[in-house]
Design a protein around this motif. Sequence first.
Motif, PDB file in Angstrom:
ATOM      1  N   TYR A 284      32.859  49.308  41.293  1.00 21.82           N
ATOM      2  CA  TYR A 284      34.139  48.959  41.930  1.00 21.82           C
ATOM      3  C   TYR A 284      35.249  49.765  41.261  1.00 21.82           C
ATOM      4  CZ  TYR A 284      31.155  45.315  43.734  1.00 21.82           C
ATOM      5  OH  TYR A 284      30.119  44.653  44.337  1.00 21.82           O
TER       6      TYR A 284
ATOM      7  N   ASP B 204      38.129  41.200  48.831  1.00 24.92           N
ATOM      8  CA  ASP B 204      38.928  40.257  48.038  1.00 24.92           C
ATOM      9  C   ASP B 204      40.248  39.868  48.715  1.00 24.92           C
ATOM     10  OD1 ASP B 204      36.955  40.820  46.065  1.00 24.92           O
ATOM     11  OD2 ASP B 204      38.161  42.462  45.265  1.00 24.92           O
TER      12      ASP B 204
ATOM     13  N   GLU C  11      33.818  33.772  39.531  1.00 25.44           N
ATOM     14  CA  GLU C  11      35.006  34.617  39.687  1.00 25.44           C
ATOM     15  C   GLU C  11      35.748  34.231  40.954  1.00 25.44           C
ATOM     16  OE1 GLU C  11      33.567  38.686  39.968  1.00 25.44           O
ATOM     17  OE2 GLU C  11      32.571  38.294  41.872  1.00 25.44           O
TER      18      GLU C  11
HETATM   19  O1  FUB Z   1      36.494  43.724  43.919  1.00 25.92           O
HETATM   20  C1  FUB Z   1      36.097  43.776  42.565  1.00 25.92           C
HETATM   21  C2  FUB Z   1      35.562  42.451  42.143  1.00 25.92           C
HETATM   22  O2  FUB Z   1      34.468  42.086  42.966  1.00 25.92           O
HETATM   23  C3  FUB Z   1      36.528  41.304  42.297  1.00 25.92           C
HETATM   24  O3  FUB Z   1      37.509  41.278  41.312  1.00 25.92           O
HETATM   25  C4  FUB Z   1      35.570  40.178  42.276  1.00 25.92           C
HETATM   26  O4  FUB Z   1      36.097  38.955  42.672  1.00 25.92           O
HETATM   27  C5  FUB Z   1      34.496  40.690  43.208  1.00 25.92           C
HETATM   28  O5  FUB Z   1      34.823  40.476  44.558  1.00 25.92           O
END
Ligand code: FUB
Length: 322
Positions: free
Chosen positions: A46, A15, A222
């Motif tokens: 994540y 990102d 996104e």
């Molecule tokens: O890195 C976590 C999430 O994955 C980001 O907020 C999104 O844009 C995607 O890249």
Amino acid sequence: MKERTPLVTHIFTADPSAHVFGGKIYVYPSHDIPHDGEDDDEGGEYIMEDYHVLSLDSLDSECVDNGEALHMRDVPWVGRQMWAPDCAYRDGKYYLYFPAKDKEGIFRIGAAMSGSPAGPFIAEKEPIRWSMSIDPAVLADDDGRFYMYNGGLWGGQLERWQTGEYVPDPPASDPDSPAPGPFFAELADNMISFKEKPKTVTILDENGSPLKAGDEDRRFFEGPWMHKYKGIYYLSYSTGTTHYICYATGTDPAGPFTYRGRILEPVIGWTTHHSIVEIDGRWYLFYHDCELSGGINHRRCVKYTELFYNDDGTIRTIFPYD
Ligand code: FUB
């Protein structure tokens, strides 16, 4: 640094929001933490906890990791998952904007401040009032105004805010209904609050109709980014499920914007996320993929490549592995 190779390899990064501050290049990425958990549609893989700012004296120099710039332990409102950040400069101070889930599991945007573009940053004790969802990107406009664009479907919770209130289990959207757009808000002079409640940005097709929720090749998913080229506002973003970086243009920072095409074809890995920045009169795309980890979705690496405009202002599509 060589184009299309990881800027750093000692940590996983994603990102990238790139800026030139004081003649140097600064990249504000997410910091992926390796783990063995499963992927899910909510982005549970994540699990990022901190930010490291990367810097380069020029694109020919080595990339420096300036160390931990902000950790969630130092942000009282954060519960988990510090996702894609951005940074803006105003009057001698640098402002880091970052999304994270609060203690109730709702994504909000926080602000943190530093006298240095590399941090460390000191965070505000509360998230920005009225902030919701993920992926803030801030445009410093030529007239001294600052605008934030943000949002993300699925794990980014954008669907949950469509009534204006947080709805934990919203009904599935009709594919023929207008697609949810990113949020847009002007920052107040203090840079840590919005002037008013964020509004939704509309992206139109070639006939002037809003893109539909089922138009997965073109609708916003996104990772919004805003840059200006020859006086035109370029809103670029990820289409998520179809893995493109696309763009739409307009003459007003609040939109509407008209879909124009693709900037980046799919990269290795599920997510795709980018920023666009002018460096010494040329334009560059900063992006990520999962090449460094051999394709593990939550172990990403940030890269850059040059971006070219055609004479009519359209952007030439980049094929990342050609
Ligand atoms: O890195 C976590 C999430 O994955 C980001 O907020 C999104 O844009 C995607 O890249």
